[in-house]
Design a protein around this motif. Structure first.
Motif, PDB file in Angstrom:
ATOM      1  N   GLU A 149     -11.020  -3.500   0.209  1.00 17.97           N
ATOM      2  CA  GLU A 149     -11.008  -2.488   0.056  1.00 17.97           C
ATOM      3  C   GLU A 149     -11.152  -1.874   1.344  1.00 17.97           C
ATOM      4  O   GLU A 149     -11.091  -1.215   1.899  1.00 17.97           O
ATOM      5  N   ASP A 150     -11.762  -2.949   2.301  1.00 19.74           N
ATOM      6  CA  ASP A 150     -12.030  -2.325   3.899  1.00 19.74           C
ATOM      7  C   ASP A 150     -10.614  -2.469   4.375  1.00 19.74           C
ATOM      8  O   ASP A 150     -10.473  -1.442   5.332  1.00 19.74           O
ATOM      9  N   CYS A 151      -9.844  -3.444   4.256  1.00 17.28           N
ATOM     10  CA  CYS A 151      -8.191  -3.175   3.984  1.00 17.28           C
ATOM     11  C   CYS A 151      -7.787  -1.789   3.857  1.00 17.28           C
ATOM     12  O   CYS A 151      -6.925  -1.177   4.766  1.00 17.28           O
ATOM     13  N   TYR A 152      -8.112  -1.074   2.329  1.00 17.70           N
ATOM     14  CA  TYR A 152      -7.247  -0.242   2.312  1.00 17.70           C
ATOM     15  C   TYR A 152      -8.367   0.759   3.187  1.00 17.70           C
ATOM     16  O   TYR A 152      -7.643   2.252   3.562  1.00 17.70           O
ATOM     17  N   GLN A 153      -9.076   0.953   3.632  1.00 17.63           N
ATOM     18  CA  GLN A 153     -10.269   2.355   4.485  1.00 17.63           C
ATOM     19  C   GLN A 153      -9.069   1.834   5.575  1.00 17.63           C
ATOM     20  O   GLN A 153      -8.898   3.037   6.186  1.00 17.63           O
ATOM     21  N   GLY A 154      -9.276   1.177   6.488  1.00 22.51           N
ATOM     22  CA  GLY A 154      -8.389   1.290   7.038  1.00 22.51           C
ATOM     23  C   GLY A 154      -6.942   1.715   7.734  1.00 22.51           C
ATOM     24  O   GLY A 154      -6.941   2.125   8.226  1.00 22.51           O
ATOM     25  N   SER A 180      -4.114   8.428   7.986  1.00 24.97           N
ATOM     26  CA  SER A 180      -4.817  10.249   8.243  1.00 24.97           C
ATOM     27  C   SER A 180      -4.649  10.939   9.753  1.00 24.97           C
ATOM     28  O   SER A 180      -4.272  11.960   9.750  1.00 24.97           O
ATOM     29  N   GLN A 237      -6.117   4.044   5.782  1.00 23.65           N
ATOM     30  CA  GLN A 237      -6.152   5.270   4.682  1.00 23.65           C
ATOM     31  C   GLN A 237      -7.080   6.570   6.514  1.00 23.65           C
ATOM     32  O   GLN A 237      -5.590   6.859   6.648  1.00 23.65           O
ATOM     33  N   LYS A 238      -7.408   6.065   6.909  1.00 24.17           N
ATOM     34  CA  LYS A 238      -7.748   6.352   8.265  1.00 24.17           C
ATOM     35  C   LYS A 238      -6.718   6.213   9.723  1.00 24.17           C
ATOM     36  O   LYS A 238      -6.414   7.651   9.777  1.00 24.17           O
ATOM     37  N   LYS A 239      -5.828   4.722   9.956  1.00 21.41           N
ATOM     38  CA  LYS A 239      -5.190   5.353  10.232  1.00 21.41           C
ATOM     39  C   LYS A 239      -3.603   6.180  10.273  1.00 21.41           C
ATOM     40  O   LYS A 239      -2.980   6.583  10.803  1.00 21.41           O
ATOM     41  N   TYR A 272       0.736  -1.140  -0.358  1.00 19.30           N
ATOM     42  CA  TYR A 272       0.198  -0.150   0.297  1.00 19.30           C
ATOM     43  C   TYR A 272       1.003   1.315  -0.213  1.00 19.30           C
ATOM     44  O   TYR A 272       0.924   2.236  -0.688  1.00 19.30           O
TER      45      TYR A 272
END
Length: 230
Positions: free
Chosen positions: A211-216, A222, A218-220, A84
């Motif tokens: 997709e959920d892993c990507y969002q997780g 950010s 990104q959240k961390k 990533y």
């Protein structure tokens, strides 16, 4: 033949020899351990020749302890996070040979990447793409070292790395140097993003989608960037 298969053959021969020595004492027919051992050796041989020892890997994966499964999660999360960070798309992942088998694959499981980035055109456009992949392939070993201080898994990763270095035209005498460099780069990224890495491992353990892993992640990341700015 895989090292695991060779070890199992050695154990089988040892057990057969030991049984032959002890059978008179315990009144066990030597025919029983002999047949059992020959059966194991036959299955191992067929598995090695036909499935490249994937069947044995499947069985051993089912018998893995919770600690071994946890180490696998940390290993694969390392691959995922570093991919990533370096812009290499993840297309899927499995955490065991059994999960891979259920998806119709015969293999060890692991994180899958978009290998079309290694096409001739992409390599010309992005000459350093090989360097990124080197780091990604060594990220599992790096992750284990970060968490445990050593790496047990990763032999298959090293084999793939050598094939990629050969494809990239790197001389064999430079393989070890490149491997150490890739492990160091991956280790630095994992240590820098520890929160995202730990969170990712928890999500993968629960079977979260890519997709959920990507969002997780990104959240961390950010949140980390916001904290560093503040």
């Amino acid at each position: 033949m895989e090292r695991t298969s060779l070890n199992l053959i050695a154990i089988s021969v040892f057990v057969m020899t030991l049984s032959a020595l002890l059978s008179p004492i315990f009144h066990i027919s030597p025919f029983i351990p002999a047949v059992a051992t020959l059966g194991i050796l036959g299955l191992v041989s067929v598995d090695s020749l036909s499935w490249q020892s994937k069947g044995l890997t499947l069985v051993l994966g089912l018998l893995a302890s919770p600690q071994e499964r946890q180490r696998i999660i940390y290993h694969e999360a390392g691959h995922f996070l570093v991919a990533y960070c370096l812009g290499i798309p993840v297309t899927g992942y499995t955490l065991s040979a059994w999960e891979a088998f259920k998806q119709g694959q015969i293999g060890y499981g692991g994180v899958k990447f978009d290998l079309t980035l290694l096409s001739d055109l992409k390599v010309q456009e992005t000459p350093l793409i090989f360097e990124r992949f080197f780091t990604v392939w060594m990220a599992g070993i790096a992750a284990e070292r970060v968490i445990y201080g050593n790496a047990i898994g990763g032999e298959q990763d090293r084999q793939i790395l050598r094939e990629m270095m050969k494809l990239a035209g790197i001389l064999p005498q430079n393989y070890q140097q490149k491997e150490r460099w890739a492990i160091l780069q991956a280790k630095t990224l994992i240590e820098k993003h520890q929160d995202a890495y730990q969170s990712l491992g928890e999500m993968m353990a629960q079977g979260a989608s890519v997709e959920d892993c990507y969002q997780g992640i990104q959240k961390k990341l950010s949140w980390q960037d916001k904290t560093e700015i503040d």
